[in-house]
Design a protein around this motif. Structure first.
Motif, mmCIF file in Angstrom:
data_model
loop_
_atom_site.group_PDB
_atom_site.id
_atom_site.type_symbol
_atom_site.label_atom_id
_atom_site.label_comp_id
_atom_site.label_asym_id
_atom_site.label_seq_id
_atom_site.Cartn_x
_atom_site.Cartn_y
_atom_site.Cartn_z
ATOM 1 N N TRP A 290 0.856 -1.183 0.000
ATOM 2 C CA TRP A 290 0.000 0.000 0.000
ATOM 3 C C TRP A 290 0.895 1.237 0.000
ATOM 4 N N ASP A 291 0.515 2.241 -0.810
ATOM 5 C CA ASP A 291 1.342 3.448 -0.843
ATOM 6 C C ASP A 291 0.935 4.406 0.278
ATOM 7 N N ASP A 292 1.575 5.575 0.311
ATOM 8 C CA ASP A 292 1.342 6.532 1.391
ATOM 9 C C ASP A 292 0.298 7.577 1.033
ATOM 10 N N ALA A 293 -0.372 7.414 -0.112
ATOM 11 C CA ALA A 293 -1.376 8.401 -0.525
ATOM 12 C C ALA A 293 -2.618 8.284 0.369
ATOM 13 N N GLU A 294 -3.486 9.299 0.287
ATOM 14 C CA GLU A 294 -4.760 9.264 1.010
ATOM 15 C C GLU A 294 -5.906 9.452 0.019
ATOM 16 N N PRO A 295 -6.736 8.428 -0.159
ATOM 17 C CA PRO A 295 -6.619 7.099 0.450
ATOM 18 C C PRO A 295 -5.498 6.301 -0.219
ATOM 19 N N SER A 296 -5.013 5.272 0.503
ATOM 20 C CA SER A 296 -3.912 4.459 0.000
ATOM 21 C C SER A 296 -4.341 3.646 -1.209
ATOM 22 N N ASP B 272 3.672 -11.190 7.130
ATOM 23 C CA ASP B 272 5.120 -11.249 7.293
ATOM 24 C C ASP B 272 5.675 -9.827 7.298
ATOM 25 N N TYR B 273 6.938 -9.685 7.763
ATOM 26 C CA TYR B 273 7.598 -8.379 7.757
ATOM 27 C C TYR B 273 7.888 -7.953 6.321
ATOM 28 N N GLY B 274 7.913 -6.645 6.097
ATOM 29 C CA GLY B 274 8.291 -6.107 4.802
ATOM 30 C C GLY B 274 7.150 -5.441 4.067
ATOM 31 N N ALA B 275 7.491 -4.338 3.371
ATOM 32 C CA ALA B 275 6.468 -3.524 2.712
ATOM 33 C C ALA B 275 5.678 -4.289 1.664
ATOM 34 N N LYS B 276 6.326 -5.232 0.958
ATOM 35 C CA LYS B 276 5.639 -5.966 -0.103
ATOM 36 C C LYS B 276 4.867 -7.186 0.394
ATOM 37 N N ASN B 277 4.816 -7.358 1.705
ATOM 38 C CA ASN B 277 4.086 -8.493 2.266
ATOM 39 C C ASN B 277 2.735 -8.094 2.837
ATOM 40 N N ALA B 278 2.304 -6.851 2.537
ATOM 41 C CA ALA B 278 0.972 -6.415 2.960
ATOM 42 C C ALA B 278 -0.099 -7.153 2.147
ATOM 43 N N ALA C 30 1.171 -0.336 9.428
ATOM 44 C CA ALA C 30 1.490 -0.583 8.021
ATOM 45 C C ALA C 30 2.714 -1.509 7.913
ATOM 46 N N ALA C 31 2.727 -2.331 6.884
ATOM 47 C CA ALA C 31 3.904 -3.156 6.592
ATOM 48 C C ALA C 31 5.014 -2.250 6.078
#
Length: 551
Positions: free
Chosen positions: A135-141, A194-200, A233-234
């Motif tokens: 998920w990116d940091d935009a609003e909404p994501s 799992d840990y890591g941004a791409k594991n959301a 957030a991941a």
């Protein structure tokens, strides 16, 4: 002296102690032979006892050598609790300091779907589609699916309980779910990735029957936004290593400092420094321990095989050709070179181990310190097997079998067909990911080794070295085995003792029979002598009677 009952009762015989005479004659005939065999047994038992002591010493030496193999001549420290060291790969360590600043720890995505009344809440039927990505940091994501990860679908049967759904989610790789009592009378379905941004993850819920009386599953839908259900957030770990910003999907990191693995355990107000240094003291302790263990064994071999020149007593194994041969093999093993660690051969002498005139070893600590400063890889080569490649773009893992031959191997690859060979033996292609192809050796000397080759690598050099410790332990295994020199000698001496014991029993049986024979013959002689003496007594009495009658 034996009591001669027969002679004692027979007062008119020869007067000889025929029982003792039979014993003395028998002993005179058999004592020399019996003494030779007894001496042989005694010497054999002394040799057997000496071999037992020698075996015990070799086993003690084997333990000492094995302990030395785990010694480390490097010191790895972190001055900050935010960086916790977890392991080291001594072959790949590079001396120096590395500074690390923790800017962001890796995080799991934490989701909470609330409003349930309990674990037994029943759900409406439908499907729950799960996509993995970020998920990116935009609003909404906005969500971006990871094309390398497979979309998962959970089928929710009508009436499935909330607890059963949690179990279905947990059964998927990369997810864990549980029911949480919020404390206000409601329960939430908590989900961890799992840990890591791409594991959301993104959940897309589709209900089969909008009119179902069970709890609607649209509460699980995240198609449009994540903010309402995302508690955390991941995120990737973000570190500044020697001033360079890097990111990793996990807090467990093993590819930043060569040979060092560490865990990012928290944040700190100051930068961490991880230091990799040569520990000469530890190296000296390890090498001195080896030298002492070798000398103890050498001295025992010297004492046991000493022939006793110049008035000294001979050793318990003096003249034993098998043990003399073992001693020569032992001494050769201490001077053997080890290959497979590059272009040159290494020896114990490279670390300051010297052989003195009397055959014992000494450690030149100055030479050791010099070697640890200029060529620390020699210490590792002495203690541990090595598998490496000087070719860029090649990564090796795994351990060759115990029969693998040390040396330099040639790897070739056809980048068109993808086939690869090591010394003519084809490797198994396990597939390509992110431009790196993995191969496995399933036969040959390097069986069990995995090769990761970057695109463009057509030829590579592979070095496999067997350490001095490994080679010496192989020799020890041979010497101590049931077919080794000591076992063969022990068996031979044991057989000799058994044969001589049988011979001794035969000598004793023969002596017993001979003594009985002599006693029988002497008894017969005694009977004749007694008869003659009785006849003489009779004649004397008769003559005396005649003389008396004439008077």
């Amino acid at each position: 002296m034996a009591v001669d009952v027969i002679s004692s009762l027979n007062t008119n015989g020869s007067g000889l102690n025929i029982t003792q005479l039979a014993k003395d004659l028998t002993q005179a005939e058999t004592s020399a032979k019996r003494s030779i065999v007894t001496d042989r047994i005694d010497k054999a038992e002394v040799s057997l006892s000496a071999l037992d002591r020698l075996r015990t010493q070799f086993e003690s030496l084997d333990s000492a050598v094995g302990a030395a193999a785990s010694a480390s001549a490097t010191s790895i420290t972190s001055d900050n609790s935010a960086i916790v060291l977890t392991s080291e790969d001594t072959e790949n360590l590079v001396m120096g300091d590395t500074t690390i600043a923790v800017e962001q720890m890796a995080q799991q995505q934490v989701l909470a779907f609330g409003g349930f009344s309990g674990e037994t809440d029943t759900l409406a039927g439908g499907t729950l589609v799960i996509d993995f990505g970020s998920w990116d940091d935009a609003e909404p994501s906005a969500f971006t699916a990871d094309a390398t990860k497979t979309q998962q679908t959970i089928t929710i049967a009508e009436g499935t309980t909330l607890a059963e759904l949690a179990d279905q989610i947990t059964a998927l790789d990369g997810l864990a779910a549980s029911i949480i009592d919020v404390g206000d009378g409601t329960f939430s379905l908590g989900v961890l990735t799992d840990y890591g941004a791409k594991n959301a993850v993104r959940f897309t819920a589709t209900q089969d029957d909008p009119a179902s009386t069970n709890t609607a599953i649209d509460v699980l839908d995240m198609t449009d936004q994540v903010e309402d259900v995302q508690m955390q957030a991941a995120m990737n770990a973000q570190l500044k290593v020697n001033g360079i910003t890097i990111t990793r999907p996990s807090n467990d990191i093993d590819d930043v400092i060569p040979g060092v693995s560490f865990t990012v355990a928290g944040y700190s107000d100051y930068m961490a420094t991880v230091s990799v240094e040569i520990n000469t003291t530890a190296a000296e302790e390890a090498m001195q321990g080896l030298v002492d263990a070798f000398n103890t064994t050498l001295k025992m071999l010297d004492t046991m095989t000493d022939r006793g020149y110049a008035g000294s007593a001979a050793g318990d194994l003096a003249g034993d050709s098998a043990i003399n041969g073992l001693r020569r093999e032992f001494e050769r093993s201490l001077n053997q070179g080890i290959s497979g660690y590059g272009d040159r051969t290494y020896y114990l002498s490279d670390l300051g181990v010297r052989t003195e005139r009397d055959g014992t070893l000494t450690l030149d600590t100055n030479a050791l310190e010099d070697a640890m400063t200029n060529s620390p890889q020699i210490f590792e080569a002495i203690l541990r097997d090595g598998l490496s490649s000087p070719t860029a773009g090649v990564e090796l893992s795994g351990t060759p079998g115990t029969t693998a031959i040390a040396g330099r191997y040639s790897l070739t690859r056809d980048t068109v067909t993808g086939t690869a060979f090591v010394n003519g033996i084809e490797l198994v292609n396990e597939g390509t990911e992110d431009g790196i192809t993995t191969y496995t050796a399933t036969s040959g000397n390097l069986r069990g080794v995995s090769f990761k080759l970057e695109d463009g690598v057509e030829n590579a050099i592979i070095d496999f070295g067997r350490s001095f410790i490994s080679n010496f332990q192989d020799s020890m295994d041979k010497w101590l085995s049931s077919s080794g020199a000591m076992s063969r000698r022990e068996n031979s001496i044991g057989d000799s003792i058994s044969d001589d014991s049988t011979m001794l029993d035969s000598i004793d049986a023969s002596a017993e029979a001979k003594e009985a024979y002599y006693l029988t013959r002497f008894t017969q002689m005694e009977m004749v002598v007694t008869t003659l003496n009785n006849t003489g007594d009779y004649l004397e009495s008769l003559i005396d009677a005649w003389n008396n009658s004439n008077n």
